[in-house]
Write an enzyme that holds these catalytic residues in place. Structure first.
Site, short mmCIF file in Angstrom:
data_model
loop_
_atom_site.label_atom_id
_atom_site.label_comp_id
_atom_site.label_asym_id
_atom_site.label_seq_id
_atom_site.Cartn_x
_atom_site.Cartn_y
_atom_site.Cartn_z
N ASN A 137 -10.74 -2.94 -6.16
CA ASN A 137 -9.95 -1.91 -6.86
C ASN A 137 -10.57 -1.46 -8.19
O ASN A 137 -10.18 -0.44 -8.76
CB ASN A 137 -8.51 -2.36 -7.10
N TRP A 138 -11.59 -2.20 -8.70
CA TRP A 138 -12.27 -1.77 -9.94
C TRP A 138 -12.94 -0.43 -9.76
O TRP A 138 -13.25 0.25 -10.73
CB TRP A 138 -13.32 -2.81 -10.37
N GLU A 156 1.21 -13.55 12.06
CA GLU A 156 1.77 -12.41 12.79
C GLU A 156 1.67 -11.21 11.85
O GLU A 156 1.92 -11.34 10.65
CB GLU A 156 3.25 -12.67 13.12
N ASP A 186 0.83 -1.21 0.00
CA ASP A 186 0.00 0.00 0.00
C ASP A 186 0.87 1.26 0.00
O ASP A 186 1.94 1.28 0.60
CB ASP A 186 -0.90 -0.02 1.25
N GLY A 187 0.38 2.30 -0.68
CA GLY A 187 1.03 3.61 -0.62
C GLY A 187 1.59 4.11 -1.94
O GLY A 187 2.23 5.16 -1.97
N ASN A 188 1.33 3.38 -3.03
CA ASN A 188 1.85 3.84 -4.34
C ASN A 188 1.28 5.20 -4.72
O ASN A 188 2.01 6.08 -5.20
CB ASN A 188 1.46 2.85 -5.44
N ARG A 243 -0.01 7.63 -2.84
CA ARG A 243 0.51 8.73 -2.01
C ARG A 243 1.96 9.04 -2.35
O ARG A 243 2.37 10.19 -2.38
CB ARG A 243 0.38 8.37 -0.53
N ILE A 250 -6.43 -5.37 7.35
CA ILE A 250 -6.13 -6.47 6.43
C ILE A 250 -6.84 -6.28 5.09
O ILE A 250 -6.45 -6.86 4.08
CB ILE A 250 -6.49 -7.83 7.09
N SER A 251 -7.88 -5.44 5.05
CA SER A 251 -8.54 -5.05 3.80
C SER A 251 -8.93 -6.23 2.90
O SER A 251 -8.71 -6.19 1.70
CB SER A 251 -7.66 -4.07 3.01
N SER A 265 -7.22 -5.76 -5.79
CA SER A 265 -8.28 -6.39 -4.99
C SER A 265 -9.59 -6.39 -5.77
O SER A 265 -9.75 -5.65 -6.75
CB SER A 265 -8.47 -5.62 -3.68
C1 FPP Z 1 -1.92 0.11 -3.41
O1 FPP Z 1 -1.45 1.45 -3.36
C2 FPP Z 1 -1.37 -0.60 -4.55
C3 FPP Z 1 -2.08 -1.17 -5.55
C4 FPP Z 1 -3.55 -1.17 -5.60
C5 FPP Z 1 -1.41 -1.83 -6.71
C6 FPP Z 1 -0.20 -2.63 -6.36
C7 FPP Z 1 0.41 -3.10 -7.60
C8 FPP Z 1 1.75 -3.16 -7.86
C9 FPP Z 1 2.78 -2.78 -6.87
C10 FPP Z 1 2.19 -3.61 -9.19
C11 FPP Z 1 2.24 -5.12 -9.29
C12 FPP Z 1 2.67 -5.46 -10.65
C13 FPP Z 1 2.75 -6.71 -11.19
C14 FPP Z 1 3.29 -6.88 -12.55
C15 FPP Z 1 2.31 -7.90 -10.45
P1 FPP Z 1 -2.51 2.60 -3.42
O2 FPP Z 1 -2.69 3.00 -4.84
O3 FPP Z 1 -3.74 2.19 -2.70
O4 FPP Z 1 -1.78 3.75 -2.64
P2 FPP Z 1 -2.46 4.91 -1.77
O5 FPP Z 1 -3.06 4.24 -0.57
O6 FPP Z 1 -1.31 5.77 -1.42
O7 FPP Z 1 -3.46 5.60 -2.67
#
Ligand code: FPP
Length: 231
Positions: A60-61, A192, A12-14, A16, A180-181, A57
């Site tokens: 996520n759609w 753990e 999580d956190g991409n 942000r 755990i979402s 998830s």
């Molecule tokens: C959650 O961060 C992250 C996701 C919903 C996507 C995770 C996917 C990857 C890291 C790529 C995986 C790639 C392959 C090829 C398997 P968020 O967007 O919810 O972050 P936020 O909480 O900061 O908005």
């Protein structure tokens, strides 16, 4: 000191991470893939037998359409690019989740990547895509019902999406949230839980090592007392 047999990670956190840098959210996901590559390499080096990650998830759609499309493109491209290097590193990749709504392109990339890695035996790497823990339990129960089989702890467990990986020992979530979402639920009954404030693209090999070393110090009682365990 035992290491976990099955580690599950909520990345999580991409979004942000990108927003803090005034970048589009999809850039955060791109950096997230780089962090995922580091995680897989580190887990393999640490001789973790099973690694599961939450890449998309069932919920996520609901995200903006361009973000969903961008992620789907990353999945197709990532599977094509990484299938051979993963196999060469001894990693057997599986995509786990409800594939019925995926594009033909994505389903074909998944089939091909899983086929390339089918004989690798160093680590199972489960990429959970369109996955939800509650969905997994329901689809398992429906399969038993269709077969007219009795529903027991053991029979249901065998019908879950990744029976090869067994119970989750350590669940890691980055991004500062402590929940755990709807990720792996059944198999995480005794996991753990390790929460990190790092945003996923910043989660490093050293962070993973810190989680492993914390895990090794945990006393896992599975309902027993500490004295019973020591006896
Ligand atoms: C959650 O961060 C992250 C996701 C919903 C996507 C995770 C996917 C990857 C890291 C790529 C995986 C790639 C392959 C090829 C398997 P968020 O967007 O919810 O972050 P936020 O909480 O900061 O908005």
């Amino acid at each position: 000191m035992t290491k976990p047999n099955h580690v599950a990670v909520i990345m999580d956190g991409n979004g942000r991470w990108a927003q803090q840098r005034l970048m589009p959210r999809i850039e955060g996901h791109r950096r997230g893939i780089a962090a995922l590559r580091t995680l897989v390499e580190t887990a393999r080096r640490s001789q973790i037998a099973n690694l599961s990650v939450f890449a998309f998830s069932s919920e996520n759609w609901k995200r903006p359409a361009d973000e969903v499309q961008g992620l789907m493109r990353f999945f197709v491209a990532g599977l094509k690019k990484e299938a051979v290097p993963l196999r060469d590193a001894g990693v057997r990749m599986h995509v786990v989740g409800d594939r019925s709504v995926f594009s033909e392109d994505l389903n074909a990339a998944i089939d091909e990547a899983e086929d390339i890695g089918k004989d690798a035996s160093g680590m199972h790497f489960n990429i959970c895509l369109n996955y939800g823990g509650r969905w997994d339990i329901v689809q398992a129960a429906q399969m038993l019902q269709k077969e007219d089989s009795p529903i027991t702890l053991e029979s249901l467990e065998q019908k879950l999406c990744m029976p090869w990986s067994g119970p989750v020992d350590l669940m890691i979530r980055t991004g500062g949230e402590r929940r755990i979402s709807n990720f792996i639920l059944w198999q995480a009954a005794y996991a753990e839980l390790w929460f990190s404030d790092a945003l996923w693209p910043d989660f490093s090999a050293a962070d993973f090592a810190a989680a492993l070393s914390w895990f090794e110090g945990r006393e896992r009682r599975f309902g027993m007392t500490s004295a019973q365990l020591k006896a």
